[in-house]
Design a protein around this motif. Structure first.
Motif, PDB file in Angstrom:
ATOM      1  N   LEU B 337     108.016 -68.628  47.592  1.00  0.00           N
ATOM      2  CA  LEU B 337     106.872 -68.024  48.406  1.00  0.00           C
ATOM      3  C   LEU B 337     106.734 -66.680  47.795  1.00  0.00           C
ATOM      4  O   LEU B 337     105.504 -66.144  47.524  1.00  0.00           O
ATOM      5  CB  LEU B 337     107.095 -67.814  49.766  1.00  0.00           C
ATOM      6  N   VAL B 338     107.872 -65.898  47.401  1.00  0.00           N
ATOM      7  CA  VAL B 338     107.684 -64.696  46.992  1.00  0.00           C
ATOM      8  C   VAL B 338     107.241 -64.542  45.694  1.00  0.00           C
ATOM      9  O   VAL B 338     106.475 -63.660  45.026  1.00  0.00           O
ATOM     10  CB  VAL B 338     109.358 -63.785  47.326  1.00  0.00           C
ATOM     11  N   ILE B 339     107.883 -65.311  44.667  1.00  0.00           N
ATOM     12  CA  ILE B 339     107.388 -65.287  43.415  1.00  0.00           C
ATOM     13  C   ILE B 339     105.922 -65.912  43.163  1.00  0.00           C
ATOM     14  O   ILE B 339     105.231 -64.989  42.414  1.00  0.00           O
ATOM     15  CB  ILE B 339     108.241 -66.511  42.597  1.00  0.00           C
ATOM     16  N   THR B 340     105.431 -66.832  43.987  1.00  0.00           N
ATOM     17  CA  THR B 340     104.117 -67.125  43.963  1.00  0.00           C
ATOM     18  C   THR B 340     103.212 -65.685  44.338  1.00  0.00           C
ATOM     19  O   THR B 340     102.325 -65.416  43.682  1.00  0.00           O
ATOM     20  CB  THR B 340     103.448 -68.445  44.610  1.00  0.00           C
ATOM     21  N   ASN B 350     105.258 -51.385  47.803  1.00  0.00           N
ATOM     22  CA  ASN B 350     105.440 -50.781  49.242  1.00  0.00           C
ATOM     23  C   ASN B 350     105.401 -51.850  50.384  1.00  0.00           C
ATOM     24  O   ASN B 350     105.537 -51.627  51.607  1.00  0.00           O
ATOM     25  CB  ASN B 350     104.407 -49.647  49.645  1.00  0.00           C
ATOM     26  N   ASP B 351     105.454 -53.107  49.841  1.00  0.00           N
ATOM     27  CA  ASP B 351     105.635 -54.246  51.044  1.00  0.00           C
ATOM     28  C   ASP B 351     106.906 -54.589  51.121  1.00  0.00           C
ATOM     29  O   ASP B 351     107.276 -55.518  51.817  1.00  0.00           O
ATOM     30  CB  ASP B 351     104.746 -55.450  50.275  1.00  0.00           C
ATOM     31  N   TRP B 352     108.031 -54.165  50.140  1.00  0.00           N
ATOM     32  CA  TRP B 352     109.329 -54.402  50.470  1.00  0.00           C
ATOM     33  C   TRP B 352     109.808 -54.619  52.018  1.00  0.00           C
ATOM     34  O   TRP B 352     110.306 -55.601  52.376  1.00  0.00           O
ATOM     35  CB  TRP B 352     110.157 -53.324  49.880  1.00  0.00           C
ATOM     36  N   TRP B 353     109.551 -53.530  52.713  1.00  0.00           N
ATOM     37  CA  TRP B 353     110.183 -53.685  54.278  1.00  0.00           C
ATOM     38  C   TRP B 353     109.334 -54.835  55.007  1.00  0.00           C
ATOM     39  O   TRP B 353     110.014 -55.299  55.702  1.00  0.00           O
ATOM     40  CB  TRP B 353     109.777 -52.130  54.717  1.00  0.00           C
ATOM     41  N   ALA B 409     114.249 -64.158  49.371  1.00  0.00           N
ATOM     42  CA  ALA B 409     112.990 -63.352  49.146  1.00  0.00           C
ATOM     43  C   ALA B 409     113.345 -62.067  48.451  1.00  0.00           C
ATOM     44  O   ALA B 409     112.637 -61.372  47.686  1.00  0.00           O
ATOM     45  CB  ALA B 409     112.471 -62.907  50.345  1.00  0.00           C
ATOM     46  N   MET B 410     114.646 -61.341  48.655  1.00  0.00           N
ATOM     47  CA  MET B 410     114.846 -60.177  48.140  1.00  0.00           C
ATOM     48  C   MET B 410     115.290 -60.233  46.594  1.00  0.00           C
ATOM     49  O   MET B 410     114.976 -59.555  45.601  1.00  0.00           O
ATOM     50  CB  MET B 410     116.097 -59.463  48.762  1.00  0.00           C
ATOM     51  N   LEU B 411     116.052 -61.326  46.082  1.00  0.00           N
ATOM     52  CA  LEU B 411     116.537 -61.452  44.858  1.00  0.00           C
ATOM     53  C   LEU B 411     115.145 -61.374  43.786  1.00  0.00           C
ATOM     54  O   LEU B 411     115.232 -60.678  42.785  1.00  0.00           O
ATOM     55  CB  LEU B 411     117.151 -62.835  44.556  1.00  0.00           C
ATOM     56  N   PRO B 412     114.047 -62.230  44.132  1.00  0.00           N
ATOM     57  CA  PRO B 412     113.164 -61.997  43.119  1.00  0.00           C
ATOM     58  C   PRO B 412     112.527 -60.707  43.043  1.00  0.00           C
ATOM     59  O   PRO B 412     112.215 -60.082  42.111  1.00  0.00           O
ATOM     60  CB  PRO B 412     112.000 -63.350  43.742  1.00  0.00           C
ATOM     61  N   LEU B 413     112.308 -60.202  44.569  1.00  0.00           N
ATOM     62  CA  LEU B 413     111.675 -58.767  44.404  1.00  0.00           C
ATOM     63  C   LEU B 413     112.534 -57.741  43.595  1.00  0.00           C
ATOM     64  O   LEU B 413     112.065 -56.944  42.805  1.00  0.00           O
ATOM     65  CB  LEU B 413     111.671 -58.452  45.715  1.00  0.00           C
TER      66      LEU B 413
END
Lengths: 454, 454
Positions: B337-340, B350-353, B409-413
């Motif tokens: 989901l995060v990658i797509t 600024n959407d990290w949080w 979610a965090m690793l791809p970010l």
């Protein structure tokens, strides 16, 4: 990332109502860039800014704003102004936007939109999401068969601004049946024979789609034939509209995202990840996670049935996740390769045997490779056990990886064969099936090798 | 699937050298359809058929043949005829095909190709695969700034057949610097003011790419701005060529396939699955499988270190795969989901949080759901053990799923943040990391809950 470079200046212009500077800002850049610089504004501020712009700029910049900003503007700003804006938007973009508005807003706006546009919105709204009809634009140049090249140019130069594209000119008969197509290039090339008619010039080998066909089918056809646009017809071959190349790029993007989500065991979101409601997201993930969980229970049942064996040879236990994940990973690889090959048309129906042979060969190769690592591992890790013991994990790896690749490749082919989307055979699903088989293989290999010496 | 409908007739025509019927066949259908019907023929037969066709049809149908068939024809058929064919192919398609030929064939063909085309092939071949330069076509209409609308039309009607597209006309100065663009639509609309010059008419807000930029960047820019074509310039803004919408659709397709393969832990193939050499395929899969295998060894090490605990509470063992795969699956979902979302630009810096918060919320929700199933499961499955025992698996599931979603979610970010391709955080990779954590969590939850009653 939001571009905040000009944000203070834009807010300043709004505060001081500096109409001259606002107008300048809206014409200085490509409208897509202008829209980008406005992303930091609230939708209300963006609309205030746009209402000072000239009408063509307002329309262009608006069409590049993000869909949520567009929606908020349509819901909240002055209805008469919005109706005028909608009347001039490209008909396919307009209907997409329109369908997402609240029913009250839709009704209120429809009343304020000129009757021809109103009818078109209503007509396009009929087609379900995801069909050619829902994507097409009705703004298309139609010419009659008897028109000469000279008259066609005249007609076009009067109407060029109205159409989304004039790169193909569609030739229709008096009952709006699609008869042929003339490209702008052919028309230009024919300029020195100005009395040629469209009937003589037109290409009659037409590629069309029906309004009820699936958008993925449309994208495939356009991509395969390198078309700029494809005409949409009904079952009686009446010309309804066209779908243009930019819509096709959007479809290709959307379908790729859908496939990636499905591959990871998520029901396609059809919405932005960051905006989608958490309950909806939970449902779209939970449904697959639960299915996979019940698959996982079977691994627990399988392992439980080997209780005695695991008790006798306790050193087998730490390798359980390693063995089953090796099978799962190689299975996911095969599934992804076969699924992408199917979408690209690289695999054909009579390639089954070839795929099976290749996967077994690759599986053997990869299994042997991992097996050798596994041999070194058990040797050092288990403190130099006997020859039979040290063969259990390596031999299991060879078999598990071969089974994993084979199953990972065959399941999507099988799904495809029976007309389902092969991407439903998601990676976690393949991995889940291979997990159970992995345990059964592991325990049986152990039994065969060790029962003699147990 | 290969269309064999007309195969007997085509072979019959060839056997009897029925030139009239062959010609008829090559003009009757859209060239893409004609090429489809010829797929069952050998490349040699296909070329025999095409050599009876008129030159424009031969060229068109050839360009729709599959790349391997095109290659085989170029390698094996009469060199003079092939050179003539290549001289007329679109310059971007030609250079792609050319670069795949054997060096001897390239050299031999280059000698037979007219000097202007030869130079162009050599020039386009300079740019590395995957850059804008390697994709562009040099067949583009260039007009000078002082040309009037009337003269521009004259010029175009003479040259329209030569160019891949005339939908944008590029305006250059005497030193070939790109100055502006005029769309065919603008030109048509200006027909009634025939003395207007290109300088007055042209749009100077240009969107360009440099020849050395990555093809993915090109595709993004074209898709975002809904362009039909984008001009390619060098760093001094000299006009080099254009990249057209059909090439962009191909890029989008290719990038989607690459991402899907990467997601499943396969190095992108850059070739057809069914044709790629088995050793190459083995390497592209083996490298990731081996990395994942060594990750898997860590799960074995982790499990081994809990030997005593697993011996004391043997009933924990069957649930190991279930617990870790639940974490891995939810992690894969989040990663996909995060990658797509990153590729679609739905997530910003600024959407990290926000992502972290959403994932923890979803993780809690999904974990609770699975935990409830897990509670029922251990209750029935383990024959109604005590309250503490029956809480181990459910509680572990809640924690593992939350950790899985968060890490997934965090690793791809994180990768994205440091400029790597987030798709490198493939599903099996995320699952592997979550596997180890899953074991540690499971064992610690068990220890905390059971050590009092052990």
């Amino acid at each position: 990332m939001i571009n905040t470079l000009y944000l203070p200046e834009l807010r300043e212009m709004l505060a001081t109502q500096n109409v001259h500077e606002i107008k300048e800002f809206t014409v200085a850049l490509h409208p897509a860039r202008t829209a980008e610089f406005m992303e930091g504004l609230t939708p209300h501020e963006a609309w205030q800014l746009l209402s000072h712009a000239d009408e063509p700029q307002r329309l262009e910049v608006f069409s590049y704003l993000t869909p949520p900003a567009q929606l908020e503007i349509c819901e909240n700003e002055d209805r008469d102004q919005i109706a005028r804006l909608l009347a001039n938007l490209a008909s396919d973009d307009r209907v997409d936007l329109f369908q997402q508005l609240k029913p009250e807003t839709q009704e209120d706006l429809l009343r304020r939109i000129p009757v021809a546009d109103r009818r078109e919105i209503q007509r396009l709204s009929q087609y379900p999401e995801g069909t050619a009809g829902a994507m097409m634009t009705a703004d298309v140049a139609r010419l009659s068969e008897s028109l000469s090249v000279r008259d066609a140019f005249d007609e076009l130069s009067r109407q060029a601004e109205m159409f989304e594209t004039i790169y193909y000119l569609y030739v229709v008969d008096s009952e709006n049946h699609l008869r042929g197509v003339v490209s702008a290039r052919q028309l230009v090339a024919a300029m020195r024979r100005p009395n040629t008619t469209m009937r003589e010039l037109m290409e009659t080998k037409l590629v069309t789609v029906e309004a009820t066909e699936d958008q993925e089918e449309v994208a495939n056809r356009v991509a395969k034939l390198d078309l700029l646009a494809i005409p949409v017809v009904d079952h009686e071959h009446h010309m309804l509209g066209i779908i243009t190349h930019d819509d096709v790029i959007d479809i290709v993007h959307d379908e790729a995202v859908e496939d990636a989500q499905r591959q990871a065991g998520v029901e396609p979101l059809n919405d932005s990840y960051i905006r989608i409601n958490l309950w909806t997201l939970g449902w779209k993930r939970g449904i697959w996670l639960t299915i996979l969980f019940f698959g996982g229970i079977l691994t627990a049942v399988a392992l439980k049935s080997y209780d005695g064996q695991l008790h006798a040879w306790k050193w087998l236990i730490p390798f359980i996740p390693l063995v089953i994940s090796s099978g799962g990973n190689s299975g996911s690889q095969s599934a992804a390769l076969v699924i992408t090959a199917l979408t690209r048309g690289d695999i054909r129906r009579n390639d089954w045997w070839r795929v099976a042979y290749r996967e077994l060969a690759i599986g053997g190769m990869l299994g042997l490779g991992l097996g050798i690592f596994g041999l070194m591992l058990t040797y050092f890790f288990s403190g130099a056990p006997g020859v039979y013991e040290s063969m259990v994990v390596p031999l299991t790896l060879v078999v598990v990886v071969m089974v994993g690749t084979f199953i990972g490749a065959m399941l999507p082919l099988l799904f495809h064969r029976f007309g389902f989307d092969p991407a439903l055979m998601s990676n976690p699903f393949v991995a889940g099936i291979v997990d159970i088989l992995g345990i059964v293989i592991y325990m049986n290999v152990a039994f065969v090798l060790l029962s003699g010496i147990g």
